[in-house]
Design a protein around this motif. Structure first.
Motif, short mmCIF file in Angstrom:
data_model
loop_
_atom_site.label_atom_id
_atom_site.label_comp_id
_atom_site.label_asym_id
_atom_site.label_seq_id
_atom_site.Cartn_x
_atom_site.Cartn_y
_atom_site.Cartn_z
N MET A 23 0.81 -1.22 0.00
CA MET A 23 0.00 0.00 0.00
C MET A 23 0.84 1.27 0.00
O MET A 23 2.06 1.24 0.16
CB MET A 23 -0.87 0.02 1.26
N GLY A 24 0.13 2.36 -0.09
CA GLY A 24 0.70 3.66 0.24
C GLY A 24 1.79 4.12 -0.71
O GLY A 24 1.59 4.21 -1.92
N ALA A 25 2.96 4.40 -0.13
CA ALA A 25 4.02 5.05 -0.89
C ALA A 25 4.49 4.21 -2.07
O ALA A 25 4.66 4.74 -3.18
CB ALA A 25 5.20 5.34 0.06
N VAL A 26 4.70 2.90 -1.86
CA VAL A 26 5.20 2.06 -2.97
C VAL A 26 4.19 2.06 -4.11
O VAL A 26 4.55 2.22 -5.29
CB VAL A 26 5.45 0.61 -2.49
N ALA A 27 2.92 1.90 -3.77
CA ALA A 27 1.87 1.86 -4.79
C ALA A 27 1.83 3.17 -5.57
O ALA A 27 1.76 3.19 -6.81
CB ALA A 27 0.52 1.58 -4.13
N ALA A 28 1.89 4.28 -4.85
CA ALA A 28 1.81 5.59 -5.51
C ALA A 28 3.04 5.83 -6.40
O ALA A 28 2.92 6.38 -7.50
CB ALA A 28 1.69 6.70 -4.46
N PHE A 40 -0.82 -4.78 -9.69
CA PHE A 40 -1.88 -4.77 -8.69
C PHE A 40 -1.35 -4.17 -7.40
O PHE A 40 -0.33 -4.61 -6.87
CB PHE A 40 -2.38 -6.21 -8.43
N TYR A 41 -2.07 -3.15 -6.91
CA TYR A 41 -1.64 -2.44 -5.71
C TYR A 41 -2.52 -2.89 -4.55
O TYR A 41 -3.70 -2.52 -4.49
CB TYR A 41 -1.79 -0.93 -5.92
N LEU A 42 -1.96 -3.69 -3.66
CA LEU A 42 -2.76 -4.19 -2.52
C LEU A 42 -2.75 -3.13 -1.43
O LEU A 42 -1.87 -3.12 -0.57
CB LEU A 42 -2.20 -5.53 -2.01
N GLN A 43 -3.73 -2.26 -1.48
CA GLN A 43 -3.81 -1.20 -0.47
C GLN A 43 -4.24 -1.80 0.87
O GLN A 43 -5.07 -2.70 0.94
CB GLN A 43 -4.85 -0.13 -0.89
N HIS A 44 -3.68 -1.30 1.91
CA HIS A 44 -4.17 -1.47 3.28
C HIS A 44 -3.94 -2.83 3.95
O HIS A 44 -3.71 -2.88 5.16
CB HIS A 44 -5.66 -1.12 3.37
N VAL A 66 6.42 -10.58 -9.50
CA VAL A 66 7.30 -9.74 -8.69
C VAL A 66 6.46 -9.09 -7.60
O VAL A 66 5.44 -8.46 -7.90
CB VAL A 66 7.99 -8.65 -9.54
N VAL A 67 6.85 -9.25 -6.35
CA VAL A 67 6.17 -8.58 -5.24
C VAL A 67 7.06 -7.44 -4.77
O VAL A 67 8.26 -7.65 -4.53
CB VAL A 67 5.90 -9.57 -4.07
N LEU A 68 6.50 -6.23 -4.68
CA LEU A 68 7.24 -5.09 -4.14
C LEU A 68 6.72 -4.84 -2.73
O LEU A 68 5.60 -4.35 -2.53
CB LEU A 68 7.05 -3.85 -5.02
N GLU A 100 13.54 1.12 6.72
CA GLU A 100 13.66 1.08 8.18
C GLU A 100 12.57 1.90 8.86
O GLU A 100 12.74 2.44 9.94
CB GLU A 100 15.06 1.56 8.61
N SER A 101 11.42 1.97 8.19
CA SER A 101 10.41 2.93 8.61
C SER A 101 9.01 2.51 8.16
O SER A 101 8.85 1.85 7.13
CB SER A 101 10.79 4.28 7.97
N LEU A 102 8.02 2.92 8.96
CA LEU A 102 6.61 2.83 8.52
C LEU A 102 6.30 4.15 7.83
O LEU A 102 5.58 5.00 8.35
CB LEU A 102 5.70 2.59 9.72
N LEU A 103 6.89 4.31 6.66
CA LEU A 103 6.87 5.62 6.01
C LEU A 103 5.45 6.12 5.72
O LEU A 103 5.14 7.29 5.93
CB LEU A 103 7.67 5.54 4.70
N SER A 104 4.60 5.22 5.26
CA SER A 104 3.28 5.65 4.80
C SER A 104 2.39 6.15 5.93
O SER A 104 1.33 6.72 5.67
CB SER A 104 2.59 4.50 4.06
#
Ligand code: TPP
Lengths: 191, 171
Positions: A23-28, A40-44, A66-68, A100-104
């Motif tokens: 979700m979040g930053a990677v998807a955007a 496919f962006y698995l949000q949330h 490929v999984v990001l 190293e972070s919960l960036l989103s």
């Protein structure tokens, strides 16, 4: 290395893959580089991107999946690493962007900031190919090697904890889901 | 072991008749025969989970790829999976079919199962997950087929509770 640069560097290769992101930053960021029906962006649903990738990889052995993933997400589904290793889908490449972070959700540090080693845990779970990379050149080389190796790989890319300002895009969640399923079902069944 | 092999076979055959090709499972006593049947079936992909919530992701991937799957777990595994059910299967409209052994319910002897037994149906209701109970052999195949049909027409999770009267042979 910035994650956006790392995704940009492999964006061309992703055209021929089935891609599942967290979700979040990677998807955007991936969408900002150009959406494709095979993304496919698995949000949330934190932690489950790797499990969704496993379900696809087992059901579509001819597809390259490929999984990001992200460090916070992997830490929420560490058992999933053992499930990945157990079934060892050779067509799955598991990339973990470790900032190293919960960036989103505001950038609180995860345990990888104090030394927890995701590639080490993946290796100990039994994933046959693992690596940690810190530069863009090493990342692209390791990603290409993972695709060429044709074996399950967890590739941890250490990236800066920076991302886009917002995460909502004009691609609806269900629009993405149905478009992706239609694309996936149209692919050949066997290698 | 008084877990019914015959009832497990009826359930397994009904899943096969519905075209199920992927089973993700985390064992518990009532499910042992079903899991062995999946293991012995060369046409079935059995995914043994470390934690039940993973199964929601696997079912999602399998469905998006066009495969029919079910999850096999006990009710505590269902409780374990709730965020995955809500944030993945419901948010993304996935026809997740869950076969859930209903432990801790009438006739239960194990004290540790009883809290989960009490909350299973209220939680299913709170999540608006339709369910039926499988508690007699003669309706198993029909109810499994109906559950599969409803899951795919609604694109939503559907549950089948495996009852003691079906799964356990000495009462
Ligand atoms: C179960 C659950 N808890 C909390 C959240 C809130 N949340 C959304 S994104 C996120 C952080 C994800 O971290 P990571 O996987 O490292 O990716 P990053 O945001 O750093 O790119 C969190 C905690 C959530 N979505 N689900």
């Amino acid at each position: 290395m910035k994650r956006l640069e790392a995704i940009a560097a492999i964006h061309g290769r992703l055209q021929d893959c089935i891609v599942v992101t967290i979700m979040g930053a990677v998807a955007a960021e991936l969408q900002s580089l150009g959406h494709r029906p095979n993304f496919f962006y698995l949000q949330h649903a934190m932690g489950l991107a790797s499990s969704v990738g496993l379900g696809i990889a087992l059901s579509k052995p001819a597809a390259r999946v490929v999984v990001l993933d992200g460090d916070g997400s992997v830490l929420m589904n560490l058992g999933g690493l053992t499930t990945l290793a157990r079934y060892r889908p050779r067509n799955l490449t598991h990339v973990v962007f470790d900032n190293e972070s919960l960036l989103s959700v505001g950038g609180f540090p995860t345990a990888t900031a104090t030394g927890s080693d995701i590639a080490g845990m993946a290796a100990a779970a039994g994933i046959p190919r693992t690596a940690t990379v810190r530069t863009l050149d090493d990342f692209t080389a390791a990603f290409d090697a993972a695709l060429a190796a044709d074996d399950l790989t967890t590739l941890v890319a250490k990236v800066e904890a920076v991302g886009p300002a917002g995460f909502v895009t004009d691609l609806g969640l269900l629009e993405n889901r149905f478009q992706f399923a239609r694309h996936l079902r149209g692919l050949p069944e066997t290698p | 072991m008084p877990v019914s092999v015959d009832a497990s076979r009826i359930i397994y055959d009904a899943l096969k008749a519905c075209g199920v090709s992927v089973v993700s499972a985390l064992p518990e006593t009532w499910l042992v025969h079903l899991i062995r049947m999946a293991e012995d079936d060369p046409d079935m992909t059995l995914v043994r989970l470390a934690k039940e919530e993973e199964g929601v992701g696997i079912a999602t991937g399998a469905h998006l790829a066009g495969a029919r799957s079910v999850m096999l777990m006990q009710n505590h595994g269902f409780l374990q999976s709730i965020n995955g059910i809500v944030s993945c299967a419901q948010l993304y409209r996935i026809p997740l079919v869950m076969l859930i052994s209903h432990r801790g319910w009438f006739g239960e002897r194990d004290p540790w199962q009883t809290e989960g037994g009490l909350v299973t149906i209220p939680v299913l209701d709170a999540l608006r997950i339709p369910y039926e109970t499988l508690d007699a052999r003669d309706h198993v195949a029909h109810r499994i087929a109906k559950a599969m049909t409803l899951a795919h027409s609604t694109n939503r999770p559907v549950a089948l509770l495996l009852g003691r009267d079906l799964m356990w042979e000495d009462g």
